[in-house]
Design a protein around this motif. Structure first.
Motif, PDB file in Angstrom:
ATOM      1  N   ALA A   1      13.389 -34.013  18.436  1.00 48.64           N
ATOM      2  CA  ALA A   1      11.983 -33.605  18.306  1.00 48.64           C
ATOM      3  C   ALA A   1      11.616 -33.416  16.840  1.00 48.64           C
ATOM      4  N   ASN A   2      12.495 -32.815  16.060  1.00 48.86           N
ATOM      5  CA  ASN A   2      12.230 -32.636  14.629  1.00 48.86           C
ATOM      6  C   ASN A   2      12.191 -33.969  13.902  1.00 48.86           C
ATOM      7  N   ARG A   3      13.067 -34.889  14.306  1.00 50.84           N
ATOM      8  CA  ARG A   3      13.065 -36.206  13.673  1.00 50.84           C
ATOM      9  C   ARG A   3      11.749 -36.939  13.957  1.00 50.84           C
ATOM     10  N   ALA A   4      11.241 -36.811  15.173  1.00 53.77           N
ATOM     11  CA  ALA A   4       9.957 -37.443  15.507  1.00 53.77           C
ATOM     12  C   ALA A   4       8.824 -36.829  14.697  1.00 53.77           C
ATOM     13  N   ALA A   5       8.851 -35.518  14.510  1.00 58.10           N
ATOM     14  CA  ALA A   5       7.820 -34.858  13.699  1.00 58.10           C
ATOM     15  C   ALA A   5       7.909 -35.308  12.245  1.00 58.10           C
ATOM     16  N   ALA A   6       9.123 -35.450  11.723  1.00 59.97           N
ATOM     17  CA  ALA A   6       9.299 -35.902  10.343  1.00 59.97           C
ATOM     18  C   ALA A   6       8.796 -37.334  10.175  1.00 59.97           C
ATOM     19  N   GLN A   7       9.091 -38.182  11.135  1.00 60.28           N
ATOM     20  CA  GLN A   7       8.617 -39.565  11.056  1.00 60.28           C
ATOM     21  C   GLN A   7       7.092 -39.618  11.103  1.00 60.28           C
ATOM     22  N   ALA A   8       6.473 -38.793  11.934  1.00 62.05           N
ATOM     23  CA  ALA A   8       5.013 -38.758  12.004  1.00 62.05           C
ATOM     24  C   ALA A   8       4.424 -38.284  10.680  1.00 62.05           C
ATOM     25  N   ASP A   9       5.043 -37.266  10.068  1.00 59.91           N
ATOM     26  CA  ASP A   9       4.568 -36.786   8.775  1.00 59.91           C
ATOM     27  C   ASP A   9       4.685 -37.863   7.697  1.00 59.91           C
ATOM     28  N   LEU A  10       5.808 -38.579   7.698  1.00 57.16           N
ATOM     29  CA  LEU A  10       5.990 -39.633   6.702  1.00 57.16           C
ATOM     30  C   LEU A  10       5.021 -40.795   6.930  1.00 57.16           C
ATOM     31  N   MET A  11       4.741 -41.103   8.186  1.00 55.46           N
ATOM     32  CA  MET A  11       3.759 -42.162   8.457  1.00 55.46           C
ATOM     33  C   MET A  11       2.361 -41.752   8.010  1.00 55.46           C
ATOM     34  N   ALA A  12       2.020 -40.472   8.189  1.00 57.45           N
ATOM     35  CA  ALA A  12       0.722 -39.987   7.718  1.00 57.45           C
ATOM     36  C   ALA A  12       0.640 -40.061   6.200  1.00 57.45           C
ATOM     37  N   LEU A  13       1.724 -39.717   5.529  1.00 56.38           N
ATOM     38  CA  LEU A  13       1.760 -39.821   4.068  1.00 56.38           C
ATOM     39  C   LEU A  13       1.609 -41.271   3.630  1.00 56.38           C
ATOM     40  N   ALA A  14       2.313 -42.183   4.291  1.00 53.73           N
ATOM     41  CA  ALA A  14       2.221 -43.600   3.947  1.00 53.73           C
ATOM     42  C   ALA A  14       0.805 -44.124   4.162  1.00 53.73           C
ATOM     43  N   ALA A  15       0.161 -43.717   5.245  1.00 53.68           N
ATOM     44  CA  ALA A  15      -1.212 -44.157   5.511  1.00 53.68           C
ATOM     45  C   ALA A  15      -2.170 -43.625   4.448  1.00 53.68           C
ATOM     46  N   ALA A  16      -1.973 -42.378   4.034  1.00 54.36           N
ATOM     47  CA  ALA A  16      -2.843 -41.810   2.998  1.00 54.36           C
ATOM     48  C   ALA A  16      -2.626 -42.525   1.667  1.00 54.36           C
ATOM     49  N   MET A  17      -1.384 -42.860   1.354  1.00 50.75           N
ATOM     50  CA  MET A  17      -1.118 -43.584   0.103  1.00 50.75           C
ATOM     51  C   MET A  17      -1.725 -44.988   0.135  1.00 50.75           C
ATOM     52  N   GLU A  18      -1.630 -45.649   1.273  1.00 50.59           N
ATOM     53  CA  GLU A  18      -2.242 -46.977   1.398  1.00 50.59           C
ATOM     54  C   GLU A  18      -3.767 -46.899   1.304  1.00 50.59           C
ATOM     55  N   GLN A  19      -4.339 -45.844   1.859  1.00 52.99           N
ATOM     56  CA  GLN A  19      -5.793 -45.667   1.750  1.00 52.99           C
ATOM     57  C   GLN A  19      -6.186 -45.481   0.283  1.00 52.99           C
ATOM     58  N   HIS A  20      -5.403 -44.704  -0.447  1.00 48.73           N
ATOM     59  CA  HIS A  20      -5.682 -44.512  -1.873  1.00 48.73           C
ATOM     60  C   HIS A  20      -5.581 -45.834  -2.619  1.00 48.73           C
ATOM     61  N   LYS A  21      -4.567 -46.636  -2.274  1.00 52.11           N
ATOM     62  CA  LYS A  21      -4.403 -47.922  -2.943  1.00 52.11           C
ATOM     63  C   LYS A  21      -5.547 -48.872  -2.617  1.00 52.11           C
ATOM     64  N   SER A  22      -6.045 -48.843  -1.388  1.00 53.44           N
ATOM     65  CA  SER A  22      -7.130 -49.752  -1.023  1.00 53.44           C
ATOM     66  C   SER A  22      -8.425 -49.392  -1.740  1.00 53.44           C
ATOM     67  N   VAL A  23      -8.600 -48.134  -2.069  1.00 59.50           N
ATOM     68  CA  VAL A  23      -9.810 -47.711  -2.785  1.00 59.50           C
ATOM     69  C   VAL A  23      -9.658 -47.936  -4.284  1.00 59.50           C
ATOM     70  N   ASN A  24      -8.495 -47.622  -4.841  1.00 61.19           N
ATOM     71  CA  ASN A  24      -8.296 -47.639  -6.294  1.00 61.19           C
ATOM     72  C   ASN A  24      -7.496 -48.832  -6.789  1.00 61.19           C
ATOM     73  N   TYR A  25      -7.029 -49.697  -5.892  1.00 63.93           N
ATOM     74  CA  TYR A  25      -6.241 -50.883  -6.234  1.00 63.93           C
ATOM     75  C   TYR A  25      -4.962 -50.544  -6.991  1.00 63.93           C
ATOM     76  N   SER A  26      -4.475 -49.316  -6.814  1.00 65.10           N
ATOM     77  CA  SER A  26      -3.239 -48.895  -7.467  1.00 65.10           C
ATOM     78  C   SER A  26      -2.743 -47.612  -6.809  1.00 65.10           C
ATOM     79  N   TYR A  27      -1.440 -47.420  -6.895  1.00 64.10           N
ATOM     80  CA  TYR A  27      -0.893 -46.148  -6.427  1.00 64.10           C
ATOM     81  C   TYR A  27      -0.948 -45.092  -7.527  1.00 64.10           C
ATOM     82  N   ALA A  28      -1.247 -45.508  -8.746  1.00 60.02           N
ATOM     83  CA  ALA A  28      -1.269 -44.576  -9.873  1.00 60.02           C
ATOM     84  C   ALA A  28      -2.297 -43.473  -9.611  1.00 60.02           C
ATOM     85  N   GLY A  29      -1.877 -42.260  -9.800  1.00 64.98           N
ATOM     86  CA  GLY A  29      -2.763 -41.120  -9.606  1.00 64.98           C
ATOM     87  C   GLY A  29      -2.900 -40.678  -8.164  1.00 64.98           C
TER      88      GLY A  29
END
Length: 94
Positions: free
Chosen positions: A36-64
């Protein structure tokens, strides 16, 4: 005369039965909690990855992406890094 209570043998048998049940149940419970903890950790990491990709799609870079932190999931990551280290089987170095 009427006997009241339990004999020592009856109590020892009851304790032995409870001990056997505990030996069987605890590892199963620990495996369930770990998955159960591993599933929660994977969900948290997927949310982080989605937020980083959203930032990249807006700013065309992961910088910042980690600066400001509100919508990139960075605060979630910093708050939960200790919990994630316990759940994941790999060693994290920071």
């Amino acid at each position: 005369m009427k006997q009241q209570g339990f004999s020592l043998i009856e109590l020892m048998v009851a304790v032995a039965i409870v001990g056997i049940l505990v030996v069987i149940a605890v590892p199963s419970y620990q495996d369930h909690v770990r998955s159960a903890n591993r599933a929660a950790a994977q969900a948290d990491l997927m949310a982080l990855a989605a937020a980083m990709e959203q930032h990249k799609s807006v700013n065309y870079s992961y910088a910042g992406a980690a600066e400001g932190g509100g919508d990139t999931g960075t605060l979630l990551y910093l708050r939960d890094i200790h919990r994630l280290r316990k759940m994941l089987p790999i060693k994290c170095t920071t």
